[in-house]
Scaffold this motif. Structure first.
Motif, PDB file in Angstrom:
ATOM      1  N   ASN A 286      -5.946  -6.751   4.252  1.00 38.58           N
ATOM      2  CA  ASN A 286      -5.667  -7.264   5.958  1.00 38.58           C
ATOM      3  C   ASN A 286      -5.790  -6.100   6.744  1.00 38.58           C
ATOM      4  OD1 ASN A 286      -3.992  -7.886   8.428  1.00 38.58           O
ATOM      5  ND2 ASN A 286      -4.153  -9.617   7.581  1.00 38.58           N
ATOM      6  N   GLU A 287      -6.691  -5.904   7.639  1.00 36.70           N
ATOM      7  CA  GLU A 287      -6.782  -4.799   8.459  1.00 36.70           C
ATOM      8  C   GLU A 287      -5.474  -4.581   9.435  1.00 36.70           C
ATOM      9  OE1 GLU A 287     -10.233  -5.034  10.802  1.00 36.70           O
ATOM     10  OE2 GLU A 287     -11.739  -5.005   9.044  1.00 36.70           O
ATOM     11  N   GLN A 288      -4.702  -5.409   9.683  1.00 35.76           N
ATOM     12  CA  GLN A 288      -3.590  -5.349  10.523  1.00 35.76           C
ATOM     13  C   GLN A 288      -2.439  -4.748   9.674  1.00 35.76           C
ATOM     14  OE1 GLN A 288      -1.498  -8.620  12.220  1.00 35.76           O
ATOM     15  NE2 GLN A 288       0.222  -7.686  12.724  1.00 35.76           N
ATOM     16  N   PHE A 289      -2.559  -5.064   8.464  1.00 32.22           N
ATOM     17  CA  PHE A 289      -1.537  -4.423   7.642  1.00 32.22           C
ATOM     18  C   PHE A 289      -1.967  -2.817   7.255  1.00 32.22           C
ATOM     19  CE2 PHE A 289       0.167  -3.467   3.122  1.00 32.22           C
ATOM     20  CZ  PHE A 289       1.430  -3.624   3.609  1.00 32.22           C
ATOM     21  N   GLN A 290      -3.044  -2.796   7.061  1.00 33.12           N
ATOM     22  CA  GLN A 290      -3.702  -1.430   6.912  1.00 33.12           C
ATOM     23  C   GLN A 290      -3.211  -0.436   7.983  1.00 33.12           C
ATOM     24  OE1 GLN A 290      -7.672  -2.002   6.071  1.00 33.12           O
ATOM     25  NE2 GLN A 290      -7.344  -2.919   3.816  1.00 33.12           N
TER      26      GLN A 290
ATOM     27  N   LEU B  70       0.805  -1.206   0.066  1.00 35.40           N
ATOM     28  CA  LEU B  70      -0.110   0.096  -0.055  1.00 35.40           C
ATOM     29  C   LEU B  70       0.916   1.317  -0.070  1.00 35.40           C
ATOM     30  CD1 LEU B  70      -2.812  -0.920   2.669  1.00 35.40           C
ATOM     31  CD2 LEU B  70      -3.212  -0.656   0.090  1.00 35.40           C
ATOM     32  N   ILE B  71       0.354   2.357  -0.580  1.00 31.80           N
ATOM     33  CA  ILE B  71       1.035   3.643  -0.381  1.00 31.80           C
ATOM     34  C   ILE B  71      -0.151   4.314   0.542  1.00 31.80           C
ATOM     35  CG2 ILE B  71       1.354   5.957  -1.654  1.00 31.80           C
ATOM     36  CD1 ILE B  71       3.167   3.588  -2.784  1.00 31.80           C
ATOM     37  N   GLY B  72       0.515   5.134   1.363  1.00 35.19           N
ATOM     38  CA  GLY B  72      -0.116   5.719   2.549  1.00 35.19           C
ATOM     39  C   GLY B  72       0.270   7.246   2.214  1.00 35.19           C
TER      40      GLY B  72
ATOM     41  N   GLU C 290       5.624   4.296   1.201  1.00 37.06           N
ATOM     42  CA  GLU C 290       5.338   3.126   0.431  1.00 37.06           C
ATOM     43  C   GLU C 290       5.770   2.077   1.467  1.00 37.06           C
ATOM     44  OE1 GLU C 290       6.013   0.343  -3.534  1.00 37.06           O
ATOM     45  OE2 GLU C 290       7.341   2.217  -3.334  1.00 37.06           O
ATOM     46  N   VAL C 291       4.692   0.936   1.679  1.00 39.98           N
ATOM     47  CA  VAL C 291       5.194  -0.037   2.666  1.00 39.98           C
ATOM     48  C   VAL C 291       4.744  -1.315   1.575  1.00 39.98           C
ATOM     49  CG1 VAL C 291       4.570  -1.605   4.483  1.00 39.98           C
ATOM     50  CG2 VAL C 291       4.556   1.127   4.623  1.00 39.98           C
ATOM     51  N   ASN C 292       5.615  -2.334   1.308  1.00 40.32           N
ATOM     52  CA  ASN C 292       5.445  -3.137   0.410  1.00 40.32           C
ATOM     53  C   ASN C 292       5.153  -4.703   1.300  1.00 40.32           C
ATOM     54  OD1 ASN C 292       7.994  -1.648  -1.254  1.00 40.32           O
ATOM     55  ND2 ASN C 292       5.855  -1.876  -2.118  1.00 40.32           N
ATOM     56  N   SER C 293       4.348  -5.546   0.646  1.00 36.79           N
ATOM     57  CA  SER C 293       4.145  -6.959   0.782  1.00 36.79           C
ATOM     58  C   SER C 293       4.578  -7.701  -0.437  1.00 36.79           C
ATOM     59  CB  SER C 293       2.828  -7.019   1.518  1.00 36.79           C
ATOM     60  OG  SER C 293       1.734  -6.775   0.497  1.00 36.79           O
TER      61      SER C 293
END
Length: 307
Positions: A86-90, A61-63, A75-78
């Protein structure tokens, strides 16, 4: 109590891929026993996270978050697109964006910043162990103005402020902040759609401009045009190029009959003061990351123990 040396910590880090502070704690907890320290990390779920560190993380996701005269985009990548839902990742990405708003945009400083009793780096590691995918804080950028607003736009948002593309735009002005915010969001949407390379011609990479000139010159040289004519044609071609790649000269997506510069000038009437675009940042998820091709069916078969 065994003396824990830097060399021991380094050795454990190389074996497990876990952060230095966690390695030091593991060695302290196990009185310097290397094998026991590895087991201690495994029990904490940290070595599980380390095993995933080599995997390509190009999704995520980009925040984007703004607060008055300052804004950040991260930017946090998975590994997979599933994690973006995933709510935890968000929650993790939102938290990191808020930290960056205060801590600055140096990735290592963000990771070292504390949220409660844990660092951001530890929060990422814990999320890797819980969710089961490699994750990385790849990059962050910020914009700020002395007087004015920083506006944002997130494209394909999964929740407010998080999506596949994020843009922040800084506007300098002493005018009405609500009108500035509206204009800023419109420009941010334009940046997302049109992907300008710079604010104006002066902001373009000289090497990129030189390459464009060479391409144009070679094209007309092959057509047999004389050098004197080529020079004039190239200059004309560059003007067209600037209209395509510089923000101020691009046709405004909300009114293609105007350039962005003209639209900003026209908006000054509503704002009640001169307006200057001080800068913009556009992050597209995974851009520049070399993704690995994979055979999903083969991966599932392998996981099931089939040939």
């Amino acid at each position: 109590m065994a003396t824990i040396t830097a060399a021991m910590v380094k050795d454990l880090r190389e074996k497990t891929g876990v952060g230095m502070m966690d390695c030091k704690q593991a060695l302290n907890e196990t009185n310097g026993d290397m094998d026991a320290a590895v087991d201690w990390l495994r029990k904490k779920g940290l070595s599980k996270a380390a095993k995933k560190a080599g995997r390509v993380a190009a999704e995520g996701l980009i925040g984007a978050v703004v607060s008055g005269t300052k804004g950040v985009v991260i930017e946090v990548n998975s590994e997979t697109d599933f994690v973006a839902r995933n709510e935890q990742f968000q929650g993790l990405v939102k938290m990191i964006a808020q930290v960056a708003l205060k801590a600055g945009t140096d990735v290592e400083q963000i990771k070292a910043a504390k949220v409660g009793d844990v660092t951001v780096d530890r929060a990422i590691t814990d999320a890797i162990a819980t969710i089961g995918e490699n994750m990385t804080l790849r990059r962050a950028a910020e914009l700020s103005v002395k007087d004015g607003v920083v506006a944002s736009y997130v494209h394909n948002a999964v929740i407010d402020g998080l999506g596949k593309m994020g843009v922040i735009v800084a506007l300098e002005s002493t005018g009405a902040k609500d009108e500035l915010a509206t204009l800023g969001r419109q420009i941010a949407m334009h940046v997302a759609a049109s992907n300008p390379q710079a604010l104006d011609a002066a902001g373009l990479d000289p090497q990129v401009v030189a390459r464009e000139k060479d391409v144009l010159a070679d094209k007309y040289r092959q057509q047999g045009k004389p050098d004197a004519m080529i020079e004039k044609i190239v200059e004309s071609g560059l003007k067209t190029y600037y209209k395509e790649v510089t923000l101020l000269e691009q046709p405004f997506i909300h009114d293609s009959g105007k350039t962005v510069a003209q639209a900003v000038k026209e908006a000054e009437g509503k704002v009640g003061a001169p307006v200057k675009i001080a800068g913009f940042v556009r992050y597209g998820l995974g851009e520049g990351i070399e993704k690995q091709d994979s055979d999903f069916a083969a991966e599932v078969a392998a996981a099931a123990g089939q040939n």
